[in-house]
Design an enzyme around this catalytic site. Structure first.
Site, PDB file in Angstrom:
ATOM      1  N   HIS A 130       0.873  -1.185   0.000  1.00  0.00           N
ATOM      2  CA  HIS A 130       0.000   0.000   0.000  1.00  0.00           C
ATOM      3  C   HIS A 130       0.914   1.240   0.000  1.00  0.00           C
ATOM      4  CE1 HIS A 130      -3.448   2.389   0.292  1.00  0.00           C
ATOM      5  NE2 HIS A 130      -3.907   2.088   1.483  1.00  0.00           N
ATOM      6  N   GLN A 133      -0.207   4.883   0.992  1.00  0.00           N
ATOM      7  CA  GLN A 133      -0.392   5.014   2.437  1.00  0.00           C
ATOM      8  C   GLN A 133       0.937   5.329   3.120  1.00  0.00           C
ATOM      9  OE1 GLN A 133      -3.418   4.487   4.360  1.00  0.00           O
ATOM     10  NE2 GLN A 133      -2.106   5.474   5.853  1.00  0.00           N
ATOM     11  N   ASP A 222      -2.362  -1.853  12.209  1.00  0.00           N
ATOM     12  CA  ASP A 222      -3.306  -2.036  11.097  1.00  0.00           C
ATOM     13  C   ASP A 222      -4.302  -3.109  11.541  1.00  0.00           C
ATOM     14  OD1 ASP A 222      -4.548  -2.186   8.588  1.00  0.00           O
ATOM     15  OD2 ASP A 222      -2.942  -3.371   7.664  1.00  0.00           O
ATOM     16  N   CYS A 262      -3.458   3.145   9.664  1.00  0.00           N
ATOM     17  CA  CYS A 262      -3.842   3.529   8.299  1.00  0.00           C
ATOM     18  C   CYS A 262      -5.348   3.712   8.163  1.00  0.00           C
ATOM     19  CB  CYS A 262      -3.342   2.484   7.310  1.00  0.00           C
ATOM     20  SG  CYS A 262      -3.918   0.821   7.710  1.00  0.00           S
ATOM     21  N   ARG A 290      -3.007  11.600   3.130  1.00  0.00           N
ATOM     22  CA  ARG A 290      -3.176  10.809   1.900  1.00  0.00           C
ATOM     23  C   ARG A 290      -3.460  11.738   0.725  1.00  0.00           C
ATOM     24  NH1 ARG A 290      -4.926   5.598   2.207  1.00  0.00           N
ATOM     25  NH2 ARG A 290      -4.670   5.673  -0.061  1.00  0.00           N
TER      26      ARG A 290
END
Ligand code: CP
Ligand code: NVA
Length: 306
Positions: A130, A133, A222, A262, A290
């Site tokens: 990702h 991120q 996460d 995240c 982001r």
């Protein structure tokens, strides 16, 4: 020659610092209401095989703020590789759009899109990585800690896409990274070996969350069951319970630590309400970043200098 952003390792260290610098400028411009139509007339196709809040909204808003337009293509519309081959989707979208952002189950799908597309392809999350991120997170750490180098980052939880992306970044940018993951849920050993071989960063892997968090400046977690792993959620809850980021775990961190996630968060599992809403949490700054970092990525790949 078009460039893609499928992994942190697609950019050099200089390019990553350049993106973070551009993101900071764009953030100021956005905050002050100063227009910056750098991508006027440009269009981004956004392919989503999975749900999204942050990625979808930040890319769409980002394109709008840059003077361009984003087209959302959900799972029902495009049927990536089912209704039409990945190669055909890539070639058709290249005729309409100036870039493709894709959130996919299998990482091979973003690679295949990138192979066939004539326009840049951006990984908006895969089962491996990702990267958008982790660049946004780097901006958040820079804002709160003024540097990345020698900041002790402790990742606690599942060794999945977010953990892999931190490892990949550590292969490019100097970090002090410790990961605590349960046995059987470690990050990709190949990515870990590749990052360590680059000798850019200190990367430690342990099963002990306290050891990873000890003296940490940043504590990151996460979800325990990622998108696509919902059927394993109950089994994972039992295995991951000792990895909950709560106040007792954070007592081992540096007193000035920040807490990152995240998102989306599963409050009461990987992070408690008290921590998520507590004084050390920067999760909403992190979510906002982001937008700014992805605008910088879009400008780099699709802007006048690309
Ligand atoms: N962090 C993140 O990518 O959030 P979404 O899944 O909501 O896009
Ligand atoms: N690991 C999570 C990240 C969500 C942004 C997932 O893949 O669902």
């Amino acid at each position: 020659m078009k460039r893609d952003f499928l992994s942190e390792t697609d950019f050099s260290v200089e390019e990553i610092w350049g993106i973070l610098e551009t993101a900071q400028k764009l953030k100021q411009q956005t905050r002050s209401g100063s227009p910056h139509p750098i991508l006027q007339g440009k269009t981004l196709a956004m392919i989503f095989q999975k749900p999204s809040n942050r990625t979808r909204v930040s890319f769409e808003v980002g394109m709008y703020q840059l003077g361009g337009h984003a087209v959302y293509l959900g799972p029902q519309e495009i049927g990536l590789g089912v209704r039409e081959s990945v190669a055909d989707v890539a070639r058709v979208l290249s005729r309409f759009c100036n870039g493709i952002m894709a959130r996919v189950f299998g990482h091979h799908l973003v690679e295949e899109l990138a192979q066939w597309a004539e326009v840049p392809v951006i990984n908006g999350l895969s089962d491996r990585l990702h990267p958008c991120q982790i660049l946004g997170d780097s901006l958040t750490i820079l804002e709160h800690k003024k540097r990345l180098q020698a900041v002790k980052i402790a990742y606690v939880g599942d060794g999945y896409n977010i953990a892999n992306s931190w490892i990949n970044l550590a292969g490019v940018v100097e970090l002090d990274l410790r990961l605590a993951c349960p046995r059987g849920y470690e990050p990709d050993p190949k990515l870990l070996a590749q990052a360590r071989a680059k000798k850019v960063s200190k990367i430690e892997l342990t099963e002990d969350p306290k050891q990873a968090v000890s003296g940490a400046d940043v504590v990151y977690t996460d979800t325990w069951a990622s998108m696509g792993q919902e059927a394993e959620a109950e089994k994972r809850k039992k295995i991951f319970r000792p990895y909950t980021v709560d106040e007792s775990l954070l007592a081992h961190a540096d007193p000035q630590h920040i807490v990152m996630h995240c998102l989306p968060a599963h409050r009461g599992d990987e992070i408690t309400d008290a921590v998520m809403d507590g004084p050390h949490s920067v999760v909403f700054d992190e979510a906002e970043n982001r937008l700014h970092v992805q605008k910088a990525i879009l400008v780099k790949l699709m802007g006048p200098q690309a």
